[in-house]
Scaffold this active site. Sequence first.
Site, short mmCIF file in Angstrom:
data_model
loop_
_atom_site.label_atom_id
_atom_site.label_comp_id
_atom_site.label_asym_id
_atom_site.label_seq_id
_atom_site.Cartn_x
_atom_site.Cartn_y
_atom_site.Cartn_z
NE ARG A 1 4.07 6.71 1.70
CZ ARG A 1 4.26 5.48 2.12
NH1 ARG A 1 4.66 4.55 1.27
NH2 ARG A 1 4.06 5.16 3.37
CG HIS B 1 10.99 -2.41 4.70
ND1 HIS B 1 9.63 -2.33 4.54
CD2 HIS B 1 11.25 -3.58 5.33
CE1 HIS B 1 9.09 -3.42 5.07
NE2 HIS B 1 10.04 -4.19 5.56
N PRO C 1 0.79 -1.23 0.00
CG PRO C 1 -0.12 -1.08 2.14
CD PRO C 1 0.52 -2.05 1.19
CG ASN C 2 -0.21 4.24 1.34
OD1 ASN C 2 -1.23 4.72 0.86
ND2 ASN C 2 -0.18 3.68 2.53
CG ASN D 1 8.35 -2.12 0.49
OD1 ASN D 1 7.79 -2.24 1.57
ND2 ASN D 1 8.96 -1.01 0.12
CE1 TYR E 1 8.95 5.01 2.65
CE2 TYR E 1 7.48 6.89 2.85
CZ TYR E 1 7.94 5.68 3.32
OH TYR E 1 7.40 5.14 4.45
NE ARG F 1 6.93 4.25 9.96
CZ ARG F 1 5.83 4.40 9.21
NH1 ARG F 1 5.44 3.46 8.38
NH2 ARG F 1 5.12 5.51 9.28
CB ALA G 1 1.40 0.17 6.28
CD GLU H 1 10.60 -7.68 5.90
OE1 GLU H 1 10.85 -8.79 6.43
OE2 GLU H 1 10.20 -6.70 6.55
NE ARG I 1 9.96 6.02 8.57
CZ ARG I 1 9.07 5.82 7.61
NH1 ARG I 1 9.26 4.87 6.72
NH2 ARG I 1 8.00 6.59 7.52
C1 DQA Z 1 8.20 0.99 3.92
C2 DQA Z 1 8.27 1.21 5.42
C3 DQA Z 1 6.91 1.00 6.06
O1 DQA Z 1 7.00 1.19 7.46
C4 DQA Z 1 5.91 1.99 5.50
O2 DQA Z 1 4.64 1.75 6.02
C5 DQA Z 1 5.88 2.02 4.01
C6 DQA Z 1 7.14 1.87 3.27
C7 DQA Z 1 9.53 1.32 3.22
O3 DQA Z 1 9.72 0.87 2.11
O4 DQA Z 1 10.37 2.03 3.78
O5 DQA Z 1 4.85 2.25 3.41
O6 DQA Z 1 7.90 -0.36 3.67
#
Ligand code: DQA
Length: 138
Positions: free
Chosen positions: A18, A98, A10-11, A72, A23, A109, A75, A96, A105
């Site tokens: 964003r 990120h 998501p996102n 990835n 990011y 997280r 959240a 995995e 952070r």
């Molecule tokens: C993320 C880190 C997560 O905590 C966050 O919710 C994201 C992006 C990252 O790529 O740094 O949406 O996965």
Amino acid sequence: MKKIIIINGPNLNLLGKREPNIYGSLTFTEFLDEVKDKYTGVKLEYYQSNIEGELINKLHEVGFDYDGIILNAAAYTHTSIGLGDAVKAIETPVVEVHISNTFAREEFRHQSFISSNAKGVVLGFGLQSYELAIQSFL
Ligand code: DQA
């Protein structure tokens, strides 16, 4: 030719727009084009969804015949037992990823339901985290 898929949660469709201080300002498509040009010997696919169940369905779909999955879960990493179980249920190794260093952070997280079933974890190197994950499969 190795078949690798990047699955973003998501996102992450908003990358480039964003919170660019966290990011970066590159869109994922721009980044992906660069990476595809660089790793011509890899069949690199991309899937993104904001919906937890769709991410689980995608893992089931690719999880028995691809050579590698780069996930990835954004959240959902920190909340989804379902995604963690899906990673455990499939055969294809999952790395995995990120973009940010989640340990630097907020405390929420720091927990991941993915890590214990992943082949490895790459985090904190910006979009380069994805590239390091690709290299881990080569
Ligand atoms: C993320 C880190 C997560 O905590 C966050 O919710 C994201 C992006 C990252 O790529 O740094 O949406 O996965």
